[in-house]
Write a protein that holds these residues in place. Structure first.
Motif, PDB file in Angstrom:
ATOM      1  N   LEU A   1     -14.501   2.652  10.117  1.00  0.00           N
ATOM      2  CA  LEU A   1     -13.115   2.376   9.740  1.00  0.00           C
ATOM      3  C   LEU A   1     -13.044   1.810   8.332  1.00  0.00           C
TER       4      LEU A   1
ATOM      5  N   HIS B   1     -12.845   4.518   5.864  1.00  0.00           N
ATOM      6  CA  HIS B   1     -11.539   5.176   5.770  1.00  0.00           C
ATOM      7  C   HIS B   1     -10.480   4.278   5.147  1.00  0.00           C
ATOM      8  N   VAL B   2     -10.560   2.988   5.445  1.00  0.00           N
ATOM      9  CA  VAL B   2      -9.578   2.079   4.856  1.00  0.00           C
ATOM     10  C   VAL B   2      -9.777   1.987   3.338  1.00  0.00           C
TER      11      VAL B   2
ATOM     12  N   LYS C   1     -11.087   4.257   1.376  1.00  0.00           N
ATOM     13  CA  LYS C   1     -10.638   5.511   0.768  1.00  0.00           C
ATOM     14  C   LYS C   1      -9.115   5.630   0.783  1.00  0.00           C
ATOM     15  N   SER C   2      -8.493   5.149   1.856  1.00  0.00           N
ATOM     16  CA  SER C   2      -7.033   5.215   1.925  1.00  0.00           C
ATOM     17  C   SER C   2      -6.405   4.329   0.855  1.00  0.00           C
TER      18      SER C   2
ATOM     19  N   THR D   1      -6.653   6.135  -2.346  1.00  0.00           N
ATOM     20  CA  THR D   1      -5.694   7.239  -2.429  1.00  0.00           C
ATOM     21  C   THR D   1      -4.278   6.711  -2.663  1.00  0.00           C
ATOM     22  N   ILE D   2      -3.912   5.635  -1.976  1.00  0.00           N
ATOM     23  CA  ILE D   2      -2.575   5.070  -2.186  1.00  0.00           C
ATOM     24  C   ILE D   2      -2.426   4.563  -3.620  1.00  0.00           C
TER      25      ILE D   2
ATOM     26  N   LYS E   1      -3.867   5.630  -6.310  1.00  0.00           N
ATOM     27  CA  LYS E   1      -3.735   6.791  -7.185  1.00  0.00           C
ATOM     28  C   LYS E   1      -2.352   7.436  -7.042  1.00  0.00           C
TER      29      LYS E   1
ATOM     30  N   GLU F   1       2.255  -0.966   2.133  1.00  0.00           N
ATOM     31  CA  GLU F   1       1.208  -0.447   3.015  1.00  0.00           C
ATOM     32  C   GLU F   1      -0.162  -0.739   2.414  1.00  0.00           C
TER      33      GLU F   1
ATOM     34  N   LEU G   1      -3.161  -2.787   4.117  1.00  0.00           N
ATOM     35  CA  LEU G   1      -4.504  -2.233   4.295  1.00  0.00           C
ATOM     36  C   LEU G   1      -5.550  -3.120   3.631  1.00  0.00           C
TER      37      LEU G   1
END
Lengths: 266, 266
Positions: free
Chosen positions: B28, B31-32, B34-35, B38-39, B41, B132, B136
């Motif tokens: 997890l 993924h967190v 990387k998320s 991504t957010i 960017k 968000e 995160l």
């Protein structure tokens, strides 16, 4: 004192002039089109990330559900596999039974509620962003109808909006000869033509219209010319706020295209 | 029938094994992290687009407000310049007076309410996306504290999370020699070193820590080695769920760095 007043008046006049030119809502079209493009790009990136993440828990879901909105609604509303039932899935997807089968046989790891909350909240944000995109699509339609009704009638809000965006304003589009409108958005191919002598591009943004991409290759050049000719007229009428002749232009164009398609290719 | 039961049992066992390995929450973390990236960017891309759009109405705002969150709150809450008052601006920014002055003298075009609604709703979506991201960030901290408490104590959740993400799992990080951890994330420089013989990289992801980027250049190699050495221990303890020794490691590391910094450079 009088001089000061004059100066103020002059300033006000200049500001009004700037404001008026900027006040044409076609500038908004440019920003709405670009915003839609940015949302499309970013929501795809975010969705891919979300899918990777959720695949820890349910790697088989994307194989069953290939629709982004359905996928997002399942993740954001049902959260973890143990919440899934065919009844709860039914309002969210047509493939409720298939998803349920895959959920029961899933090899994904169990997800604690606190962990599931985060991935599901991430999914809702992406959903909201995609809703915003739809709202902006409607807004673009409304803007095109009022600011460029003739272009809109000829080619629709999406391609029409992209043409205005590619030039930067309705004024610039209205000043363009039809031959330039024809290849707008194909600048790369045009430069290759000019520099390396490869065949000149026959169409740019307008190629996105089914009239072109579903037509036989040999006819596309002529069809693109016909479309661009009507668009050039439409843009001028829209810019100078002439009477609405969009429906007439559209009918004529459809007739022109019918003729091109009927003509025997030598 | 008995064979069928055996098969089912074997299947169940295998599934449990897979589930257990996947069940480690360090996946997890990957993924967190990387998320979050991504957010970061995508929300930057979206914000730039929003700012371009709102600048039709109030081009001077970005010159006064250089803070993305303040800018977004003003656009989403107050919408158009004619809604601005110093009182309404004050809860949103410290520069209320300056914004008000710029709003009164703005050369931007007036914006009808229906147009303002869309740009302001776009601004709220970007705000939510940035919220968000913050959530995160907190989640990452919580995950690091439970899944990799020793790494977390040595280098913090952000850099620690990035190290686990760069390797793909806590197991892989735990298997790495400290010399590899030291240059994790500097793969490009490492290949250049191996292929072209340029100086080997002295640090990768860990360079993001102030210990390194605020240290004198000549000391950075030694400091990076010290940090990586403690991280290698921390990762092993975390992976094998050993006792928490993070605070001790951190204290030793701080002492090591102090010594490196005091040492005379020859």
């Amino acid at each position: 004192m009088k001089l000061e007043e004059l100066r103020k008046k002059a300033m006000k006049k200049t500001k009004e002039k700037i404001t008026k030119e900027l006040g044409r809502r076609d500038k908004l079209i440019v920003h709405v089109v670009k915003s839609i493009e940015t949302i499309d790009k970013t929501s795809n990136l975010l969705f891919e990330q979300l899918r990777d993440w959720y695949s820890v828990h349910f790697p088989e879901l994307w194989r069953a559900i290939r629709d982004v909105d359905e996928y997002l609604s399942i993740v954001s509303e049902l959260k973890t596999r143990d919440n899934f039932t065919v009844e709860k899935l039914k309002p969210l997807t047509k493939k409720a039974e298939e998803v349920m089968r895959k959920a029961e046989a899933s090899t994904g790891t169990a997800l604690a509620t606190r962990d599931a909350e985060h991935v599901s909240s991430f999914a809702s944000r992406i959903r909201k962003l995609r809703e915003e995109r739809k709202e902006l699509g409607n807004y673009l339609e409304e803007l095109m109808k009022t600011e460029a009704p003739n272009i809109n009638a000829v080619i629709g809000p999406v391609i029409g909006g992209k043409l205005i965006t590619a030039t930067g304003s309705l004024r610039k589009l209205a000043e363009m000869p039809s031959s330039t409108i024809q290849v707008l958005g194909a600048e790369k191919a045009l430069f290759a033509h000019l520099k390396k002598g490869v065949a000149s591009p026959k169409h740019g943004i307008i190629f996105q219209h089914p009239w072109l991409h579903s037509a036989p290759k040999k006819k596309r050049g002529s069809i693109a010319r016909k479309i661009a000719a009507k668009l050039a007229i439409a843009a001028k009428v829209d810019y100078f706020k002439g009477e609405f002749i969009g429906d007439k232009l559209r009918r004529e164009l459809e007739e022109d295209i019918r003729k091109v398609l009927q003509k025997q290719v030598k």
